[in-house]
Design a protein around this motif. Structure first.
Motif, PDB file in Angstrom:
ATOM      1  N   UNK A   1       0.789  -1.233   0.000  1.00 44.15           N
ATOM      2  CA  UNK A   1       0.000   0.000   0.000  1.00 44.15           C
ATOM      3  C   UNK A   1       0.819   1.279   0.000  1.00 44.15           C
ATOM      4  N   UNK A   2       2.143   1.142   0.087  1.00 40.66           N
ATOM      5  CA  UNK A   2       2.993   2.312   0.286  1.00 40.66           C
ATOM      6  C   UNK A   2       4.157   2.363  -0.690  1.00 40.66           C
ATOM      7  N   UNK A   3       4.619   3.564  -0.911  1.00 37.16           N
ATOM      8  CA  UNK A   3       5.920   3.780  -1.536  1.00 37.16           C
ATOM      9  C   UNK A   3       6.780   4.467  -0.491  1.00 37.16           C
ATOM     10  N   UNK A   4       7.983   3.972  -0.289  1.00 40.65           N
ATOM     11  CA  UNK A   4       8.933   4.600   0.620  1.00 40.65           C
ATOM     12  C   UNK A   4       9.964   5.281  -0.265  1.00 40.65           C
TER      13      UNK A   4
ATOM     14  N   UNK B   1      20.996   5.850   0.168  1.00 41.92           N
ATOM     15  CA  UNK B   1      20.239   4.627  -0.110  1.00 41.92           C
ATOM     16  C   UNK B   1      19.539   4.061   1.125  1.00 41.92           C
ATOM     17  N   UNK B   2      20.194   4.118   2.278  1.00 42.99           N
ATOM     18  CA  UNK B   2      19.627   3.541   3.495  1.00 42.99           C
ATOM     19  C   UNK B   2      19.049   4.601   4.432  1.00 42.99           C
ATOM     20  N   UNK B   3      18.859   5.799   3.942  1.00 43.91           N
ATOM     21  CA  UNK B   3      18.456   6.889   4.806  1.00 43.91           C
ATOM     22  C   UNK B   3      16.960   7.067   4.968  1.00 43.91           C
ATOM     23  N   UNK B   4      16.564   8.314   5.123  1.00 37.59           N
ATOM     24  CA  UNK B   4      15.182   8.667   5.433  1.00 37.59           C
ATOM     25  C   UNK B   4      14.316   8.719   4.182  1.00 37.59           C
ATOM     26  N   UNK B   5      13.062   8.350   4.382  1.00 36.55           N
ATOM     27  CA  UNK B   5      12.130   8.260   3.270  1.00 36.55           C
ATOM     28  C   UNK B   5      10.780   8.843   3.645  1.00 36.55           C
ATOM     29  N   UNK B   6      10.106   9.357   2.648  1.00 37.48           N
ATOM     30  CA  UNK B   6       8.709   9.737   2.821  1.00 37.48           C
ATOM     31  C   UNK B   6       7.876   8.467   2.731  1.00 37.48           C
ATOM     32  N   UNK B   7       6.826   8.399   3.515  1.00 40.69           N
ATOM     33  CA  UNK B   7       5.852   7.324   3.408  1.00 40.69           C
ATOM     34  C   UNK B   7       4.721   7.865   2.535  1.00 40.69           C
ATOM     35  N   UNK B   8       4.572   7.278   1.347  1.00 43.67           N
ATOM     36  CA  UNK B   8       3.583   7.734   0.373  1.00 43.67           C
ATOM     37  C   UNK B   8       2.478   6.692   0.278  1.00 43.67           C
ATOM     38  N   UNK B   9       1.261   7.128   0.516  1.00 42.63           N
ATOM     39  CA  UNK B   9       0.085   6.270   0.360  1.00 42.63           C
ATOM     40  C   UNK B   9      -0.145   6.085  -1.145  1.00 42.63           C
ATOM     41  N   UNK B  10       0.027   4.872  -1.629  1.00 44.74           N
ATOM     42  CA  UNK B  10      -0.056   4.646  -3.078  1.00 44.74           C
ATOM     43  C   UNK B  10      -1.445   4.959  -3.633  1.00 44.74           C
TER      44      UNK B  10
ATOM     45  N   UNK C   1      -1.423   8.858  -3.561  1.00 43.45           N
ATOM     46  CA  UNK C   1      -0.213   9.530  -3.998  1.00 43.45           C
ATOM     47  C   UNK C   1       0.285  10.581  -3.022  1.00 43.45           C
ATOM     48  N   UNK C   2      -0.297  10.627  -1.812  1.00 42.81           N
ATOM     49  CA  UNK C   2       0.055  11.651  -0.832  1.00 42.81           C
ATOM     50  C   UNK C   2       1.115  11.167   0.155  1.00 42.81           C
ATOM     51  N   UNK C   3       2.006  12.077   0.534  1.00 48.23           N
ATOM     52  CA  UNK C   3       2.975  11.810   1.595  1.00 48.23           C
ATOM     53  C   UNK C   3       2.214  11.858   2.917  1.00 48.23           C
ATOM     54  N   UNK C   4       2.273  10.749   3.668  1.00 47.67           N
ATOM     55  CA  UNK C   4       1.502  10.638   4.912  1.00 47.67           C
ATOM     56  C   UNK C   4       2.390  10.401   6.126  1.00 47.67           C
ATOM     57  N   UNK C   5       3.701  10.524   5.933  1.00 49.07           N
ATOM     58  CA  UNK C   5       4.615  10.337   7.053  1.00 49.07           C
ATOM     59  C   UNK C   5       6.034  10.191   6.554  1.00 49.07           C
ATOM     60  N   UNK C   6       6.903   9.826   7.482  1.00 46.07           N
ATOM     61  CA  UNK C   6       8.291   9.560   7.106  1.00 46.07           C
ATOM     62  C   UNK C   6       8.850   8.471   8.001  1.00 46.07           C
ATOM     63  N   UNK C   7       9.895   7.846   7.502  1.00 43.94           N
ATOM     64  CA  UNK C   7      10.552   6.750   8.207  1.00 43.94           C
ATOM     65  C   UNK C   7      12.013   6.777   7.792  1.00 43.94           C
ATOM     66  N   UNK C   8      12.876   6.365   8.686  1.00 36.70           N
ATOM     67  CA  UNK C   8      14.273   6.370   8.293  1.00 36.70           C
ATOM     68  C   UNK C   8      15.164   5.581   9.209  1.00 36.70           C
ATOM     69  N   UNK C   9      16.309   5.238   8.651  1.00 35.08           N
ATOM     70  CA  UNK C   9      17.392   4.639   9.410  1.00 35.08           C
ATOM     71  C   UNK C   9      18.395   5.752   9.669  1.00 35.08           C
TER      72      UNK C   9
ATOM     73  N   UNK D   1       3.778  -1.481   8.315  1.00 38.43           N
ATOM     74  CA  UNK D   1       4.123  -1.910   6.957  1.00 38.43           C
ATOM     75  C   UNK D   1       5.432  -1.262   6.514  1.00 38.43           C
ATOM     76  N   UNK D   2       5.570   0.022   6.784  1.00 34.63           N
ATOM     77  CA  UNK D   2       6.788   0.738   6.405  1.00 34.63           C
ATOM     78  C   UNK D   2       7.979   0.276   7.241  1.00 34.63           C
ATOM     79  N   UNK D   3       7.774   0.096   8.553  1.00 34.32           N
ATOM     80  CA  UNK D   3       8.869  -0.333   9.434  1.00 34.32           C
ATOM     81  C   UNK D   3       9.370  -1.720   9.052  1.00 34.32           C
ATOM     82  N   UNK D   4       8.475  -2.608   8.726  1.00 33.68           N
ATOM     83  CA  UNK D   4       8.874  -3.956   8.303  1.00 33.68           C
ATOM     84  C   UNK D   4       9.721  -3.879   7.031  1.00 33.68           C
ATOM     85  N   UNK D   5       9.252  -3.129   6.040  1.00 32.70           N
ATOM     86  CA  UNK D   5       9.971  -3.040   4.765  1.00 32.70           C
ATOM     87  C   UNK D   5      11.344  -2.396   4.931  1.00 32.70           C
ATOM     88  N   UNK D   6      11.405  -1.275   5.656  1.00 33.38           N
ATOM     89  CA  UNK D   6      12.696  -0.589   5.787  1.00 33.38           C
ATOM     90  C   UNK D   6      13.662  -1.382   6.663  1.00 33.38           C
TER      91      UNK D   6
END
Length: 155
Positions: free
Chosen positions: A5-8, A53-62, A65-73, A100-105
């Motif tokens: 459901x997401x694009x990181x 490559x391993x840094x911070x990402x926007x969490x995009x609701x596919x 198409x909206x940015x709904x948060x962020x996640x990062x290492x 979902x985002x935490x698992x993927x990243x």
């Protein structure tokens, strides 16, 4: 990086500047950026690897198409460990996006030969964040009653 459901999507310098300068972009949810996103955007200049490559990402609701948060290492790793941080805007909480985002990243981070453990510190008063980590396969390693926090790890 994509999940069901997401694009990181990696932060860009112009997006960070927009957050810092209070400029709204068309593909942001109405309640993005949140306070944590502001903090990250302000620190990206000092931490250029967070844009890598391993840094911070926007969490995009596919779906929207909206940015709904962020996640990062918080790159680079320290002795094979790296911290993860995340936040989803209030309008999208409770939908499982953070897990979902935490698992993927986390799984992506563990593909780096420099990482054997991903960790997060969470306030005990934040059960939603604890559930996010548990759903992403993290396990509680310790609890600091004085600080009212718990350390979770996966790896």
């Amino acid at each position: 990086m994509f999940t069901d459901r997401l694009e990181l999507r990696s932060w860009t310098v112009p997006e960070a500047a927009a957050v810092v300068n209070g400029v709204r972009l068309a593909d942001w949810a109405d309640d993005f950026p949140a306070e944590g996103d502001q903090v990250i955007a302000e620190l990206l200049d000092e931490n250029p690897l967070w844009l890598g490559e391993y840094g911070h990402r926007h969490v995009v609701e596919r779906a929207s198409g909206l940015v709904v948060g962020s996640i990062g290492l918080f790159w680079p790793p320290d002795d094979g460990t790296v911290e993860i941080g995340y936040g989803i805007v209030a309008s999208r909480r409770g939908l499982g996006f953070a897990s979902e985002a935490a698992l993927a990243l986390t799984e992506f981070g563990l593909t780096s030969p420099d990482v054997h453990t991903v960790w997060a510190n969470v306030e005990l008063s934040n059960p939603a964040s604890i559930r996010v980590l548990e759903k992403a396969g993290f396990h509680r390693m310790s609890t600091d009653i004085a600080e009212k926090t718990a350390l979770y790890q996966r790896g």
